[in-house]
Design a protein around this motif. Structure first.
Motif, PDB file in Angstrom:
ATOM      1  N   SER A  18      18.953  40.859  47.260  1.00  0.00           N
ATOM      2  CA  SER A  18      18.287  40.701  45.965  1.00  0.00           C
ATOM      3  C   SER A  18      19.321  40.629  44.850  1.00  0.00           C
ATOM      4  O   SER A  18      20.056  41.595  44.629  1.00  0.00           O
ATOM      5  CB  SER A  18      17.341  41.871  45.720  1.00  0.00           C
ATOM      6  OG  SER A  18      16.929  41.900  44.361  1.00  0.00           O
ATOM      7  N   GLU A  19      19.371  39.481  44.163  1.00  0.00           N
ATOM      8  CA  GLU A  19      20.266  39.338  43.014  1.00  0.00           C
ATOM      9  C   GLU A  19      20.047  40.470  42.016  1.00  0.00           C
ATOM     10  O   GLU A  19      20.991  41.069  41.527  1.00  0.00           O
ATOM     11  CB  GLU A  19      19.988  38.026  42.269  1.00  0.00           C
ATOM     12  CG  GLU A  19      20.376  36.775  42.934  1.00  0.00           C
ATOM     13  CD  GLU A  19      19.959  35.561  42.096  1.00  0.00           C
ATOM     14  OE1 GLU A  19      19.214  35.705  41.093  1.00  0.00           O
ATOM     15  OE2 GLU A  19      20.379  34.460  42.457  1.00  0.00           O
ATOM     16  N   ASP A  20      18.786  40.720  41.702  1.00  0.00           N
ATOM     17  CA  ASP A  20      18.460  41.720  40.686  1.00  0.00           C
ATOM     18  C   ASP A  20      18.907  43.123  41.088  1.00  0.00           C
ATOM     19  O   ASP A  20      19.482  43.854  40.286  1.00  0.00           O
ATOM     20  CB  ASP A  20      16.958  41.716  40.392  1.00  0.00           C
ATOM     21  CG  ASP A  20      16.502  40.423  39.721  1.00  0.00           C
ATOM     22  OD1 ASP A  20      17.342  39.753  39.076  1.00  0.00           O
ATOM     23  OD2 ASP A  20      15.309  40.088  39.842  1.00  0.00           O
ATOM     24  N   ALA A  21      18.648  43.502  42.336  1.00  0.00           N
ATOM     25  CA  ALA A  21      19.025  44.841  42.800  1.00  0.00           C
ATOM     26  C   ALA A  21      20.546  45.004  42.820  1.00  0.00           C
ATOM     27  O   ALA A  21      21.074  46.052  42.424  1.00  0.00           O
ATOM     28  CB  ALA A  21      18.441  45.105  44.183  1.00  0.00           C
ATOM     29  N   ASN A  23      22.780  43.253  41.035  1.00  0.00           N
ATOM     30  CA  ASN A  23      23.229  43.251  39.645  1.00  0.00           C
ATOM     31  C   ASN A  23      23.004  44.617  39.005  1.00  0.00           C
ATOM     32  O   ASN A  23      23.903  45.179  38.371  1.00  0.00           O
ATOM     33  CB  ASN A  23      22.475  42.158  38.880  1.00  0.00           C
ATOM     34  CG  ASN A  23      23.107  41.829  37.550  1.00  0.00           C
ATOM     35  OD1 ASN A  23      23.922  42.573  37.033  1.00  0.00           O
ATOM     36  ND2 ASN A  23      22.721  40.704  37.007  1.00  0.00           N
ATOM     37  N   GLU A  24      21.831  45.172  39.205  1.00  0.00           N
ATOM     38  CA  GLU A  24      21.493  46.475  38.629  1.00  0.00           C
ATOM     39  C   GLU A  24      22.396  47.588  39.168  1.00  0.00           C
ATOM     40  O   GLU A  24      22.902  48.421  38.415  1.00  0.00           O
ATOM     41  CB  GLU A  24      20.036  46.813  38.925  1.00  0.00           C
ATOM     42  CG  GLU A  24      19.571  48.092  38.287  1.00  0.00           C
ATOM     43  CD  GLU A  24      18.090  48.359  38.521  1.00  0.00           C
ATOM     44  OE1 GLU A  24      17.729  49.553  38.598  1.00  0.00           O
ATOM     45  OE2 GLU A  24      17.314  47.406  38.643  1.00  0.00           O
ATOM     46  N   HIS A  25      22.625  47.598  40.487  1.00  0.00           N
ATOM     47  CA  HIS A  25      23.463  48.644  41.086  1.00  0.00           C
ATOM     48  C   HIS A  25      24.893  48.588  40.552  1.00  0.00           C
ATOM     49  O   HIS A  25      25.465  49.609  40.167  1.00  0.00           O
ATOM     50  CB  HIS A  25      23.468  48.532  42.611  1.00  0.00           C
ATOM     51  CG  HIS A  25      24.334  49.575  43.242  1.00  0.00           C
ATOM     52  ND1 HIS A  25      23.864  50.818  43.571  1.00  0.00           N
ATOM     53  CD2 HIS A  25      25.658  49.578  43.556  1.00  0.00           C
ATOM     54  CE1 HIS A  25      24.853  51.545  44.082  1.00  0.00           C
ATOM     55  NE2 HIS A  25      25.955  50.804  44.079  1.00  0.00           N
ATOM     56  N   ALA A  27      26.037  47.150  37.785  1.00  0.00           N
ATOM     57  CA  ALA A  27      26.071  47.438  36.349  1.00  0.00           C
ATOM     58  C   ALA A  27      25.943  48.931  36.057  1.00  0.00           C
ATOM     59  O   ALA A  27      26.589  49.443  35.134  1.00  0.00           O
ATOM     60  CB  ALA A  27      24.972  46.660  35.639  1.00  0.00           C
ATOM     61  N   LYS A  28      25.146  49.634  36.833  1.00  0.00           N
ATOM     62  CA  LYS A  28      24.920  51.063  36.587  1.00  0.00           C
ATOM     63  C   LYS A  28      25.987  51.968  37.195  1.00  0.00           C
ATOM     64  O   LYS A  28      26.205  53.075  36.714  1.00  0.00           O
ATOM     65  CB  LYS A  28      23.560  51.486  37.151  1.00  0.00           C
ATOM     66  CG  LYS A  28      22.401  51.035  36.315  1.00  0.00           C
ATOM     67  CD  LYS A  28      21.100  51.582  36.860  1.00  0.00           C
ATOM     68  CE  LYS A  28      19.930  51.185  35.977  1.00  0.00           C
ATOM     69  NZ  LYS A  28      18.660  51.711  36.476  1.00  0.00           N
ATOM     70  N   ASN A  29      26.660  51.505  38.264  1.00  0.00           N
ATOM     71  CA  ASN A  29      27.529  52.399  39.028  1.00  0.00           C
ATOM     72  C   ASN A  29      29.018  52.067  39.015  1.00  0.00           C
ATOM     73  O   ASN A  29      29.815  52.893  39.448  1.00  0.00           O
ATOM     74  CB  ASN A  29      27.050  52.451  40.482  1.00  0.00           C
ATOM     75  CG  ASN A  29      25.675  53.056  40.586  1.00  0.00           C
ATOM     76  OD1 ASN A  29      25.514  54.256  40.406  1.00  0.00           O
ATOM     77  ND2 ASN A  29      24.673  52.236  40.850  1.00  0.00           N
TER      78      ASN A  29
END
Length: 83
Positions: A18-21, A23-25, A27-29
């Motif tokens: 998942s691109e979104d998952a 990207n989110e991981h 960016a946050k970590n």
């Protein structure tokens, strides 16, 4: 002077990616900038500027097979040297 020294690029090959998952991981970590995570559920291309490229590689390897890995030292490039 650059905030983030390493241009980190790679491909992740796997299933149900998942691109979104991703990207989110990242960016946050993982501290960095210029994040791009594009592709489909079988192949994702990552581009990210960071001082800790090993964290990107470790996370991405947990998702699938990583390959076409490039980590370039942009500080060296900025100084006219090989990255």
């Amino acid at each position: 002077m650059l905030d983030y020294k390493f241009d980190t690029q790679l491909l992740i090959e796997g299933h149900d990616l998942s691109e979104d998952a991703i990207n989110e991981h990242i960016a946050k970590n993982i501290e960095g900038d210029c994040l791009i995570a594009v592709g489909d559920e079988d192949l994702i291309k990552i581009h990210f500027h960071t001082n800790t490229p090993w964290k990107v590689l470790e996370y991405c390897a947990s998702l699938g097979d990583i390959h076409d890995i490039v980590v370039e030292n942009m500080e060296r490039q900025e100084n006219g040297l090989q990255g």
